[in-house]
Write a protein that holds these residues in place. Structure first.
Motif, short mmCIF file in Angstrom:
data_model
loop_
_atom_site.label_atom_id
_atom_site.label_comp_id
_atom_site.label_asym_id
_atom_site.label_seq_id
_atom_site.Cartn_x
_atom_site.Cartn_y
_atom_site.Cartn_z
N GLN A 252 0.82 -1.22 0.00
CA GLN A 252 0.00 0.00 0.00
C GLN A 252 0.85 1.26 0.00
OE1 GLN A 252 -3.25 0.04 2.81
NE2 GLN A 252 -3.44 2.28 2.72
N SER A 253 2.00 1.23 0.68
CA SER A 253 2.85 2.43 0.71
C SER A 253 3.39 2.75 -0.69
CB SER A 253 4.01 2.24 1.70
OG SER A 253 4.85 1.19 1.31
N HIS A 254 3.63 1.72 -1.49
CA HIS A 254 4.07 1.92 -2.88
C HIS A 254 2.98 2.65 -3.66
CE1 HIS A 254 5.33 -0.04 -6.95
NE2 HIS A 254 5.83 1.17 -6.83
N LEU A 255 1.73 2.21 -3.51
CA LEU A 255 0.60 2.91 -4.14
C LEU A 255 0.51 4.34 -3.62
CD1 LEU A 255 -2.10 3.16 -5.68
CD2 LEU A 255 -3.22 2.11 -3.69
N ASN A 256 0.63 4.51 -2.32
CA ASN A 256 0.52 5.86 -1.72
C ASN A 256 1.53 6.82 -2.35
OD1 ASN A 256 -1.48 4.91 -0.06
ND2 ASN A 256 -0.24 4.87 1.80
N ARG A 257 2.80 6.36 -2.46
CA ARG A 257 3.85 7.24 -2.99
C ARG A 257 3.56 7.64 -4.43
NH1 ARG A 257 7.08 3.48 -0.44
NH2 ARG A 257 7.64 2.49 -2.42
N GLN A 258 3.25 6.66 -5.26
CA GLN A 258 3.04 6.96 -6.68
C GLN A 258 1.77 7.78 -6.88
OE1 GLN A 258 3.39 3.81 -9.49
NE2 GLN A 258 5.52 3.39 -8.98
N PHE A 259 0.71 7.49 -6.13
CA PHE A 259 -0.54 8.21 -6.27
C PHE A 259 -0.37 9.68 -5.87
CE2 PHE A 259 -4.92 9.40 -5.57
CZ PHE A 259 -5.64 8.64 -6.48
N LYS A 260 0.32 9.91 -4.77
CA LYS A 260 0.50 11.29 -4.32
C LYS A 260 1.42 12.07 -5.24
CE LYS A 260 1.13 14.19 -0.28
NZ LYS A 260 1.33 14.27 1.18
N GLN A 261 2.44 11.39 -5.79
CA GLN A 261 3.32 12.06 -6.75
C GLN A 261 2.55 12.51 -7.98
OE1 GLN A 261 6.39 9.18 -7.52
NE2 GLN A 261 7.56 9.68 -5.68
N ALA A 262 1.57 11.71 -8.38
CA ALA A 262 0.80 12.04 -9.58
C ALA A 262 -0.33 13.02 -9.33
CB ALA A 262 0.24 10.75 -10.20
N TYR A 263 -1.03 12.86 -8.19
CA TYR A 263 -2.26 13.61 -7.97
C TYR A 263 -2.23 14.56 -6.78
CZ TYR A 263 -3.84 9.96 -11.16
OH TYR A 263 -3.97 9.11 -12.24
N GLY A 264 -1.19 14.51 -5.97
CA GLY A 264 -1.04 15.46 -4.88
C GLY A 264 -1.75 15.10 -3.60
N VAL A 265 -2.52 14.01 -3.61
CA VAL A 265 -3.22 13.55 -2.40
C VAL A 265 -3.02 12.04 -2.28
CG1 VAL A 265 -4.97 15.35 -2.47
CG2 VAL A 265 -5.40 13.19 -3.65
N THR A 266 -3.24 11.51 -1.09
CA THR A 266 -3.10 10.07 -0.89
C THR A 266 -4.34 9.35 -1.43
OG1 THR A 266 -4.17 10.02 1.27
CG2 THR A 266 -1.79 10.48 1.22
N PRO A 267 -4.24 8.04 -1.70
CA PRO A 267 -5.42 7.28 -2.13
C PRO A 267 -6.57 7.36 -1.13
CG PRO A 267 -3.43 6.01 -2.51
CD PRO A 267 -3.02 7.22 -1.72
N GLY A 268 -6.23 7.34 0.18
CA GLY A 268 -7.27 7.42 1.19
C GLY A 268 -8.03 8.74 1.12
#
Length: 276
Positions: A252-268
């Motif tokens: 999940q932390s891998h998803l969190n990092r990439q998602f925030k880098q792309a969209y500026g917010v966490t998946p949650g």
């Protein structure tokens, strides 16, 4: 020896790169006796400096430089200062180098031979260092195989007087088929070599065709598709943990990092905003 000066080594074979031998080492007392390798030696000095004998003379490789040894050339290795040296090394068989050139139909007369023992080429060092780090941390075969070909082509064209690669053509059917394959296997993506076989192109030619058509190498396009699919799942109230698992993120932390880098917010945060 100072307890803080503990030598460290990590040696492995990169299966995505045809079991190429890899080494990440920090040495203080190590002295390599005169020896040869059947394949090439390509190393990047990360800190300190290395001194070595090669082709009848002594050489100094400072931080940021690269050491390049052709197959069957006698050489040594030792520290150049009390601080020792840390480096990342590739030990590819000759076929790993020549195969890249053959994929691009570059003319060659036998094995590429490199004249310089020490290279001062920051762009090249960055390319090989990034590839080595990616392999060490388990990047996908698709990413490693693409980066390897790009780095080797740069190395040979700059330092072995290779010819120019032909301009990639327009292959819309191959690109569309590759996109379809990756879209259907977001969690378990095919390697570069699998994709190339599926579209009947050589791996490196396919990678260049794909980049020309999309502006991205295949692994970067796959990353964007994963993130786009993650947004869809989160909008449908899927938990970030389940999204990471479904799309092949390492955790999940891998998803969190990439998602925030792309969209500026966490998946949650994204899920909560879309579902409440």
């Amino acid at each position: 020896m100072n307890p803080a000066h503990k030598e460290q080594t990590r040696f492995w074979q990169a299966s995505a790169l045809g079991d190429t031998e890899m080494l990440h080492a920090r040495y203080f007392q190590q002295r390599f006796a005169p020896h040869v390798h059947e394949g090439y030696v390509i190393t990047i000095i990360e800190s300190g400096a290395q001194r070595f004998w090669h082709r009848g003379s002594e050489h100094l490789a400072p931080v940021g430089s690269m050491v390049l040894i052709n197959p069957d050339e006698l050489h040594t290795g030792a520290k150049a200062s009390e601080d020792g040296w840390r480096y990342r090394g590739f030990y590819p068989d000759s076929e790993r180098i020549t195969g890249v050139l053959d994929e691009l139909e570059l003319k060659r007369d036998g094995l590429p031979r490199f004249d310089a023992s020490v290279l001062h080429d920051p762009q090249l060092a960055k390319a090989f260092s990034w590839l080595h780090c990616s392999a060490e941390h388990g990047a996908s075969a698709l990413e490693q195989q693409t980066a390897w070909r790009e780095a080797v082509l740069l190395l040979v064209q700059r330092h072995a007087r290779a010819g120019e690669a032909r301009t990639p053509g327009n292959e819309p059917c191959a690109v569309a088929r590759a996109k379809e394959l990756m879209d259907n296997r977001l969690a378990y993506p095919p390697s570069l070599e699998e994709l190339a076989t599926a579209v009947n192109l050589s791996p490196f030619h396919f990678a260049r065709v794909f980049r020309q058509a999309t502006g991205l190498p295949p692994h970067a396009w796959l990353k964007q598709r994963r993130l786009s699919r993650a947004r869809e799942l989160l909008k449908n109230d899927c938990l970030p943990f389940n999204v990471a698992f479904a799309l092949g993120f390492s955790d999940q932390s891998h998803l969190n990092r990439q998602f925030k880098q792309a969209y500026g917010v966490t998946p949650g945060e994204y899920r909560r905003a879309c579902t409440h």
